[in-house]
Design a protein around this motif. Sequence first.
Motif, PDB file in Angstrom:
ATOM      1  N   SER A   1      -0.144  16.756   4.248  1.00  0.00           N
ATOM      2  CA  SER A   1       0.292  17.129   5.600  1.00  0.00           C
ATOM      3  C   SER A   1      -0.552  16.482   6.677  1.00  0.00           C
ATOM      4  O   SER A   1      -0.170  16.469   7.853  1.00  0.00           O
ATOM      5  CB  SER A   1       0.255  18.653   5.758  1.00  0.00           C
ATOM      6  OG  SER A   1      -1.058  19.142   5.542  1.00  0.00           O
ATOM      7  N   THR A   2      -1.699  15.915   6.301  1.00  0.00           N
ATOM      8  CA  THR A   2      -2.556  15.240   7.275  1.00  0.00           C
ATOM      9  C   THR A   2      -2.481  13.715   7.130  1.00  0.00           C
ATOM     10  O   THR A   2      -3.331  12.999   7.657  1.00  0.00           O
ATOM     11  CB  THR A   2      -4.021  15.690   7.112  1.00  0.00           C
ATOM     12  OG1 THR A   2      -4.472  15.370   5.788  1.00  0.00           O
ATOM     13  CG2 THR A   2      -4.150  17.187   7.338  1.00  0.00           C
ATOM     14  N   ASP A   3      -1.477  13.226   6.439  1.00  0.00           N
ATOM     15  CA  ASP A   3      -1.264  11.796   6.214  1.00  0.00           C
ATOM     16  C   ASP A   3      -2.352  11.160   5.364  1.00  0.00           C
ATOM     17  O   ASP A   3      -2.541   9.937   5.385  1.00  0.00           O
ATOM     18  CB  ASP A   3      -1.134  11.033   7.536  1.00  0.00           C
ATOM     19  CG  ASP A   3       0.272  11.120   8.117  1.00  0.00           C
ATOM     20  OD1 ASP A   3       1.203  11.452   7.356  1.00  0.00           O
ATOM     21  OD2 ASP A   3       0.440  10.865   9.324  1.00  0.00           O
ATOM     22  N   ALA A   4      -3.068  11.956   4.572  1.00  0.00           N
ATOM     23  CA  ALA A   4      -3.971  11.401   3.558  1.00  0.00           C
ATOM     24  C   ALA A   4      -3.135  11.098   2.314  1.00  0.00           C
ATOM     25  O   ALA A   4      -2.077  11.692   2.095  1.00  0.00           O
ATOM     26  CB  ALA A   4      -5.090  12.376   3.232  1.00  0.00           C
ATOM     27  N   ILE A   5      -3.605  10.186   1.491  1.00  0.00           N
ATOM     28  CA  ILE A   5      -2.865   9.864   0.281  1.00  0.00           C
ATOM     29  C   ILE A   5      -3.040  10.984  -0.737  1.00  0.00           C
ATOM     30  O   ILE A   5      -4.141  11.535  -0.906  1.00  0.00           O
ATOM     31  CB  ILE A   5      -3.320   8.511  -0.315  1.00  0.00           C
ATOM     32  CG1 ILE A   5      -2.283   8.002  -1.318  1.00  0.00           C
ATOM     33  CG2 ILE A   5      -4.710   8.607  -0.910  1.00  0.00           C
ATOM     34  CD1 ILE A   5      -0.965   7.623  -0.713  1.00  0.00           C
ATOM     35  N   SER A   6      -1.984  11.390  -1.389  1.00  0.00           N
ATOM     36  CA  SER A   6      -2.069  12.405  -2.442  1.00  0.00           C
ATOM     37  C   SER A   6      -2.794  11.833  -3.646  1.00  0.00           C
ATOM     38  O   SER A   6      -2.637  10.642  -3.976  1.00  0.00           O
ATOM     39  CB  SER A   6      -0.669  12.869  -2.851  1.00  0.00           C
ATOM     40  OG  SER A   6       0.049  13.370  -1.734  1.00  0.00           O
ATOM     41  N   GLY A   7      -3.582  12.649  -4.311  1.00  0.00           N
ATOM     42  CA  GLY A   7      -4.362  12.176  -5.447  1.00  0.00           C
ATOM     43  C   GLY A   7      -3.513  11.638  -6.580  1.00  0.00           C
ATOM     44  O   GLY A   7      -3.958  10.767  -7.325  1.00  0.00           O
ATOM     45  N   PHE A   8      -2.305  12.130  -6.719  1.00  0.00           N
ATOM     46  CA  PHE A   8      -1.440  11.718  -7.825  1.00  0.00           C
ATOM     47  C   PHE A   8      -0.550  10.524  -7.467  1.00  0.00           C
ATOM     48  O   PHE A   8       0.206  10.038  -8.302  1.00  0.00           O
ATOM     49  CB  PHE A   8      -0.539  12.890  -8.245  1.00  0.00           C
ATOM     50  CG  PHE A   8       0.195  13.517  -7.093  1.00  0.00           C
ATOM     51  CD1 PHE A   8       1.328  12.935  -6.555  1.00  0.00           C
ATOM     52  CD2 PHE A   8      -0.282  14.695  -6.518  1.00  0.00           C
ATOM     53  CE1 PHE A   8       1.987  13.508  -5.489  1.00  0.00           C
ATOM     54  CE2 PHE A   8       0.379  15.280  -5.453  1.00  0.00           C
ATOM     55  CZ  PHE A   8       1.526  14.681  -4.931  1.00  0.00           C
ATOM     56  N   SER A   9      -0.607  10.068  -6.215  1.00  0.00           N
ATOM     57  CA  SER A   9       0.288   8.999  -5.771  1.00  0.00           C
ATOM     58  C   SER A   9      -0.044   7.686  -6.483  1.00  0.00           C
ATOM     59  O   SER A   9      -1.208   7.283  -6.565  1.00  0.00           O
ATOM     60  CB  SER A   9       0.173   8.809  -4.257  1.00  0.00           C
ATOM     61  OG  SER A   9       1.111   7.863  -3.791  1.00  0.00           O
ATOM     62  N   SER A  10       0.982   7.018  -6.978  1.00  0.00           N
ATOM     63  CA  SER A  10       0.776   5.746  -7.682  1.00  0.00           C
ATOM     64  C   SER A  10       0.311   4.679  -6.719  1.00  0.00           C
ATOM     65  O   SER A  10       0.734   4.629  -5.561  1.00  0.00           O
ATOM     66  CB  SER A  10       2.064   5.304  -8.369  1.00  0.00           C
ATOM     67  OG  SER A  10       2.453   6.231  -9.354  1.00  0.00           O
ATOM     68  N   ARG A  11      -0.544   3.809  -7.204  1.00  0.00           N
ATOM     69  CA  ARG A  11      -1.083   2.724  -6.391  1.00  0.00           C
ATOM     70  C   ARG A  11      -0.845   1.385  -7.086  1.00  0.00           C
ATOM     71  O   ARG A  11      -0.789   1.302  -8.304  1.00  0.00           O
ATOM     72  CB  ARG A  11      -2.592   2.927  -6.158  1.00  0.00           C
ATOM     73  CG  ARG A  11      -2.934   4.164  -5.322  1.00  0.00           C
ATOM     74  CD  ARG A  11      -4.410   4.495  -5.455  1.00  0.00           C
ATOM     75  NE  ARG A  11      -4.845   5.558  -4.557  1.00  0.00           N
ATOM     76  CZ  ARG A  11      -4.668   6.853  -4.774  1.00  0.00           C
ATOM     77  NH1 ARG A  11      -4.035   7.253  -5.861  1.00  0.00           N
ATOM     78  NH2 ARG A  11      -5.109   7.756  -3.907  1.00  0.00           N
ATOM     79  N   GLY A  12      -0.750   0.336  -6.278  1.00  0.00           N
ATOM     80  CA  GLY A  12      -0.598  -1.008  -6.799  1.00  0.00           C
ATOM     81  C   GLY A  12      -1.948  -1.694  -6.904  1.00  0.00           C
ATOM     82  O   GLY A  12      -2.984  -1.058  -6.734  1.00  0.00           O
ATOM     83  N   PRO A  13      -1.976  -2.961  -7.163  1.00  0.00           N
ATOM     84  CA  PRO A  13      -0.786  -3.807  -7.342  1.00  0.00           C
ATOM     85  C   PRO A  13      -0.252  -3.761  -8.765  1.00  0.00           C
ATOM     86  O   PRO A  13      -0.902  -3.220  -9.659  1.00  0.00           O
ATOM     87  CB  PRO A  13      -1.328  -5.203  -7.015  1.00  0.00           C
ATOM     88  CG  PRO A  13      -2.755  -5.147  -7.498  1.00  0.00           C
ATOM     89  CD  PRO A  13      -3.226  -3.747  -7.188  1.00  0.00           C
ATOM     90  N   VAL A  14       0.953  -4.314  -8.930  1.00  0.00           N
ATOM     91  CA  VAL A  14       1.522  -4.494 -10.265  1.00  0.00           C
ATOM     92  C   VAL A  14       1.914  -5.960 -10.402  1.00  0.00           C
ATOM     93  O   VAL A  14       1.908  -6.706  -9.424  1.00  0.00           O
ATOM     94  CB  VAL A  14       2.749  -3.590 -10.502  1.00  0.00           C
ATOM     95  CG1 VAL A  14       2.344  -2.134 -10.415  1.00  0.00           C
ATOM     96  CG2 VAL A  14       3.857  -3.897  -9.505  1.00  0.00           C
TER      97      VAL A  14
END
Length: 227
Positions: A28-41
């Motif tokens: 809700s504060t526009d921080a990235i969620s800990g579980f969010s997938s990250r790149g690169p691929v």
Amino acid sequence: DCPAPWSHPDQISTGGNSAVVTVGSTTSTDAISGFSSRGPVTWQNIAPFNDYAYNPGTGLIIPDVVAPGSDILSLSNTSNTGYTVKSGTSMAAPAVAGLMALMLQKNPNLTPEQISQILEETAIPLSENKSNTFGSGRIDALAALTATPFNGIRYISHEINDSQGNNDGNLNPGEMVELTLTLENPSDEFIADVSLVLSSNSEYITITQGEAQLGDFASGEIREFTD
């Protein structure tokens, strides 16, 4: 891991496109969620694509955009009346899909590439460039809808007047006909100085007057034109 329909200028490694927009999750504060997938691929070893080289290279930047996905109030699958709080990119992705639906409601002729570009260019940036954490930023529904172009004047129907021929309502060989078009401005905006260009790809049809200035259309206005 799929490449977006639109290639962002920050995407250095080259490769093909798909019809998929990848979505990350924010709090809700526009921080990235800990579980969010990250790149690169990378697809450099995946036949038959073999693109978005990572070594040497920078790979494919994902996600494309992010949306709220932490602690989202949603319906419960264990009750017909209850609610629950869930977290995941499975909560963020429906927000993006819903925004896409609103964009297509405004303009049904949008291509996947146009949708992808509008989403990324109107997103609220959360990093200096498109990044492997936030993508192009958190979606902004109002900005995306505002940037979505209207479909313009819409064709509704036509009528053929062949009273100088056999008067059967069809275009028959050797006939000169008048065409009446019914057009509509389906948007909620005034459209000024509308021009009409009529064309045919048939070698058997000659258009004697194929251009007209139709003037202005008020919001929701339906008008008929005979040529």
